[in-house]
Design a protein around this motif. Structure first.
Motif, short mmCIF file in Angstrom:
data_model
loop_
_atom_site.label_atom_id
_atom_site.label_comp_id
_atom_site.label_asym_id
_atom_site.label_seq_id
_atom_site.Cartn_x
_atom_site.Cartn_y
_atom_site.Cartn_z
N CYS A 221 7.15 3.97 -6.44
CA CYS A 221 8.37 3.28 -6.01
C CYS A 221 9.34 3.22 -7.19
O CYS A 221 8.96 2.81 -8.28
N PHE B 246 5.43 -6.44 -4.52
CA PHE B 246 4.59 -5.26 -4.31
C PHE B 246 3.13 -5.69 -4.27
O PHE B 246 2.64 -6.32 -5.22
N CYS C 233 -0.33 -1.57 -4.26
CA CYS C 233 0.31 -0.27 -4.41
C CYS C 233 -0.38 0.53 -5.51
O CYS C 233 -1.25 0.03 -6.22
N ARG D 283 0.82 -1.22 0.00
CA ARG D 283 0.00 0.00 0.00
C ARG D 283 0.86 1.28 0.00
O ARG D 283 0.73 2.13 0.86
N THR D 284 1.71 1.34 -0.99
CA THR D 284 2.64 2.46 -1.13
C THR D 284 2.51 3.06 -2.52
O THR D 284 2.30 2.35 -3.50
N GLU D 285 2.63 4.38 -2.61
CA GLU D 285 2.45 5.10 -3.87
C GLU D 285 3.80 5.57 -4.41
O GLU D 285 4.54 6.27 -3.71
N TRP E 32 -6.15 0.91 -5.80
CA TRP E 32 -4.75 0.62 -5.51
C TRP E 32 -4.19 -0.41 -6.48
O TRP E 32 -3.94 -1.57 -6.15
#
Length: 606
Positions: free
Chosen positions: A281, A305, A308, A277-279, A416
């Motif tokens: 990379c 991942f 994301c 859950r990262t925006e 996401w």
């Protein structure tokens, strides 16, 4: 007056620039080579918790970090085993922080996670390597074998891989945990890759009698599937679930703008990098590889991942000698346990290594999906999520269909999903696949060298096993070199695109994947495989060259290109050379709108 104004503005610019970029020499805070620096580092990180735009600079050297003084808390880590984790770099809630290793080695001692990154907006990791004094697997070199007795003698370094014998069983002492042999795979120390058809040497340790035959010598009798491994090969033992994936090298969650530059991971008790859950990379010149003294690098994937968004960009990286895939980009299907009424669903995170996953939050767009066909049928928006525990949560949505179908349901988060660029990378000599990708974003895979034991690129999606979603919509795979894909001696392809369906599931009325373009790639192959597709609408296979390779025993029988339940397929201008016979293109009766033309060295066989 104008000159004075310019001077004032320039002074303000310099003042702002200086205030935005504070560089801290970690040595001034007691983080120095030659001693355990864990406690001092934890204190330093805590002291800059609320300060934005900070660089922690390490003078070049080997920095040792021990588990005894590391900060500990319970952590849920996707695709790993949850529990209490000790952290060397606990980075929480920072803004624009950089860790510059200056070419240093970060040496881990014990069961720790080197980097834990959560709720960080802007983080750069660069110029260092991560290793462990004792790795999370054991390497056992075959020095003798007896085919009649199905036994072998192994050379095992007692210092690097300490072990004991208990009731005829071999147990490895991994940082205070007694691990049985568990899962095994055999590597060739010359190629530094899994040995061809390694499955026939697999070991059932419960049927094996272990004994010590001398210093650094272990004898294993019985339990090999077909025969003991060849003399000179190296059998890797990597334990059993649920204790074999405890310590990834880098864990990132709920963050933004991650950059990894010139970072090498030599070992990990799990994945080299796991991101949730990262925006946005970016990986540049990241390496996951083994040291010269060891055959294997990470216990699991090099990078992974899940859930994301934004852009994942991976360029000029090297991933080799892992015990799993190079990269996996996907979302998550979460089964619905019960519709509670009032637009509320009780949901269950089913796979044990996704427990604790943040599936969604208010404002996320989601889709309801049939678990029978793995196809979506209704979109809506989350208005509230109430977490009950690591396994279950209650989700409230804005809109509901007029009637819910009488089939098992799951939910998928549409917000996401990232775009994905994988360019100019090398993947080789690892167990499993090179690339797994299931994202609805735009995907570009180009100019890579891919040589893995199983599939080259797997485009799957499953709603009944790992629960990894989603169906792709725009994938371009071009100008890559695929070398000897599938040397585990099974039905493996440079590209396999198909949903994973279990016995209680079936294909629905619509196709699952869309718009996959496989263009101008070069394939060096001992088995003549190119692309296998199932339930794809919009498949283009064009301008590819496949050449026979004699590296492994030639296998025959499977088609080079296979289409099942596909639509709008074009196969054109492909060339096959060096094979004894023409390679076969097959299509099932339910595959429609197919065009095949000018494929030299191929023949059609429906």
């Amino acid at each position: 007056m104008k000159c004075m104004t310019k001077l004032i503005l320039y002074g303000l610019f310099l003042s702002t620039l200086c205030s935005q970029a504070r560089i801290i020499d970690v040595a001034s805070h007691g983080v120095v080579p030659g001693k355990d620096s864990t406690y001092a580092l934890n204190n330093l990180i805590q002291s800059v918790q609320d300060e934005p735009d900070v660089t922690l600079s390490f003078p070049k050297g080997q920095y040792d970090f021990h588990s005894e003084n590391a900060l500990e808390m319970h952590r849920a880590v996707s695709n790993h085993d949850n529990g209490l984790k000790r952290m060397v770099f606990p980075l929480f809630n920072h803004k624009n922080i950089t860790i510059d290793g200056g070419g240093s080695v970060f040496m881990m001692h014990g069961r720790v996670i080197p980097f834990t990154i959560e709720s960080v907006d802007g983080i750069t990791l660069k110029n260092f390597s991560i290793d462990w004094k004792q790795p999370f697997h054991a390497e056992m070199k075959v020095v003798e074998r007896d085919l009649k007795k199905n036994s072998a003698v192994f050379e095992v370094d007692e210092q690097l891989y300490p072990h004991i014998f208990q009731h005829g069983q071999l147990l490895f002492d991994r940082m205070g945990q007694k691990d049985p042999i568990g899962m095994t795979i055999v590597f060739d120390p010359q190629t530094r890759a899994p040995i061809f058809d390694t499955d026939k040497y697999s070991l059932n340790s419960s049927r094996t009698k272990a004994s010590k035959t001398g210093k650094n010598r272990i004898k294993l009798e019985g339990g090999f599937k077909k025969e003991p491994p060849p003399i000179g090969s190296v059998m890797i033992s990597y334990g059993v679930h649920p204790t074999s994936r405890l310590c990834p090298a880098i864990h990132v969650t709920n963050s933004k703008n991650l950059q990894i530059e010139n970072v090498t991971v030599y070992a990990a008790g799990g994945m080299g990098l796991i991101v949730e859950r990262t925006e946005n990379c970016t990986l540049n010149d990241m390496k996951v590889t083994s040291t010269k003294e060891r055959v294997v690098s990470s216990r699991a994937d090099a990078t992974h991942f899940i859930g994301c968004k934004g852009l994942i960009k991976v360029e000029d990286c090297l991933f080799e000698h892992m015990l799993d895939d190079a990269i996996n980009v996907h979302g998550a299907y979460v089964p619905v346990v019960e519709y509670l009424g009032n637009n509320e669903f009780l949901c269950n995170i089913s796979h044990s290594q996704q427990w604790g996953l943040t599936f969604g939050e208010a404002g996320d767009r989601i889709v309801l999906t049939s678990r029978k066909t793995v196809l979506p049928f209704f979109e809506t928006t989350i208005t509230d999520v109430r977490k009950l525990n690591e396994h279950r949560f209650v989700m409230t949505v804005a809109e509901m269909p007029t009637q819910l179908p009488d089939v098992p349901l799951s939910v998928e988060n549409l917000t996401w999903y990232p775009d994905f660029i994988f360019r100019n990378n090398i993947v080789r000599e690892n167990r499993a696949r090179s690339i797994l990708v299931t994202t609805k974003g735009k995907v570009l895979i180009e100019n890579n060298y891919l040589s893995s034991q199983m599939h080259g690129i797997l485009i799957e999606g499953d709603n009944n096993s790992w629960y990894e979603s989603g169906a792709v919509e725009d994938v371009t795979i071009r100008n890559n070199e695929f070398v000897n894909i599938g040397y585990d001696n099974h039905d493996r392809y440079p590209v396999l695109a198909s949903p994973l369906l279990k016995s209680d599931q079936h294909l629905g009325e619509g196709r699952y994947h869309r718009n996959i373009h496989f263009i101008n790639n070069t394939i060096k192959s001992f088995n003549g495989h190119m692309v296998k597709a199932r339930s794809v609408d919009g498949l283009l296979v064009s301008g590819n060259k496949i050449e026979f390779s004699s590296t492994y025993p030639q296998s025959e029988g499977d088609p080079a290109l296979s289409m099942e339940y596909c639509d709008h397929v074009t196969i054109e201008n492909n060339t096959a050379t060096g094979f004894k016979t023409e390679l076969v293109i097959t299509e099932s009766a339910d595959t429609t709108h197919v065009k095949t033309e000018q494929n030299n060295g191929f023949k059609n066989s429906k």
